[in-house]
Design an enzyme around this catalytic site. Structure first.
Site, mmCIF file in Angstrom:
data_model
loop_
_atom_site.group_PDB
_atom_site.id
_atom_site.type_symbol
_atom_site.label_atom_id
_atom_site.label_comp_id
_atom_site.label_asym_id
_atom_site.label_seq_id
_atom_site.Cartn_x
_atom_site.Cartn_y
_atom_site.Cartn_z
ATOM 1 N N ASP A 299 0.740 -1.211 -0.071
ATOM 2 C CA ASP A 299 0.007 0.027 -0.077
ATOM 3 C C ASP A 299 0.928 1.103 0.011
ATOM 4 O O ASP A 299 0.349 2.379 -0.005
ATOM 5 C CB ASP A 299 -0.770 0.031 1.137
ATOM 6 C CG ASP A 299 -0.303 0.003 2.566
ATOM 7 O OD1 ASP A 299 0.877 -0.279 2.668
ATOM 8 O OD2 ASP A 299 -0.894 0.327 3.388
ATOM 9 N N GLU A 300 2.086 1.040 -0.123
ATOM 10 C CA GLU A 300 2.929 2.118 -0.216
ATOM 11 C C GLU A 300 3.726 2.389 -1.801
ATOM 12 O O GLU A 300 3.616 1.290 -2.241
ATOM 13 C CB GLU A 300 4.376 2.214 0.844
ATOM 14 C CG GLU A 300 3.570 2.137 2.259
ATOM 15 C CD GLU A 300 4.862 2.298 3.251
ATOM 16 O OE1 GLU A 300 5.874 2.902 3.113
ATOM 17 O OE2 GLU A 300 4.639 1.506 4.375
#
Length: 105
Positions: free
Chosen positions: A84-85
């Site tokens: 999710d980064e």
């Protein structure tokens, strides 16, 4: 490949039965369902192409090398943190091959 309806683990075949490797759940095999399953049998082998290594196949951009002050570098993106980064951009100097990275802040 079939997964257990009870626990979600991968099942194995034993004669005419699917058996869960984790919880022991059993289910009868169905030839019609198995015909639709994707297997690696019959797939063509891909040709392996030898690579000379290096960075010559990477795109280049204008970036100041912190090692030799050259203003051109190869670059590539790589996911090194959680999914999710954002990805991290890596640079490799076209002159001295010094490698550095640029993180989003």
């Amino acid at each position: 490949m079939k997964f257990c309806d009870e626990c979600g683990s991968m099942m194995q075949t034993e004669d005419d039965t699917w058996v869960c490797t984790q919880c022991g759940y059993e289910e009868g095999r169905d030839a019609a369902d198995e015909a639709d399953m994707v297997t690696t049998q019959g797939q063509e082998e891909s040709e392996i192409i030898e690579s000379s290594g290096g960075t010559s196949g990477l795109p280049t951009t204008t970036a100041q090398c912190p090692n030799c002050d050259n203003d051109e570098a190869y670059w590539y993106m790589q996911q090194i943190r959680a999914a999710d980064e954002s990805e991290t951009r890596f640079f490799v100097c076209t002159e001295c091959e010094h490698k550095w990275r640029e993180d989003d802040h």
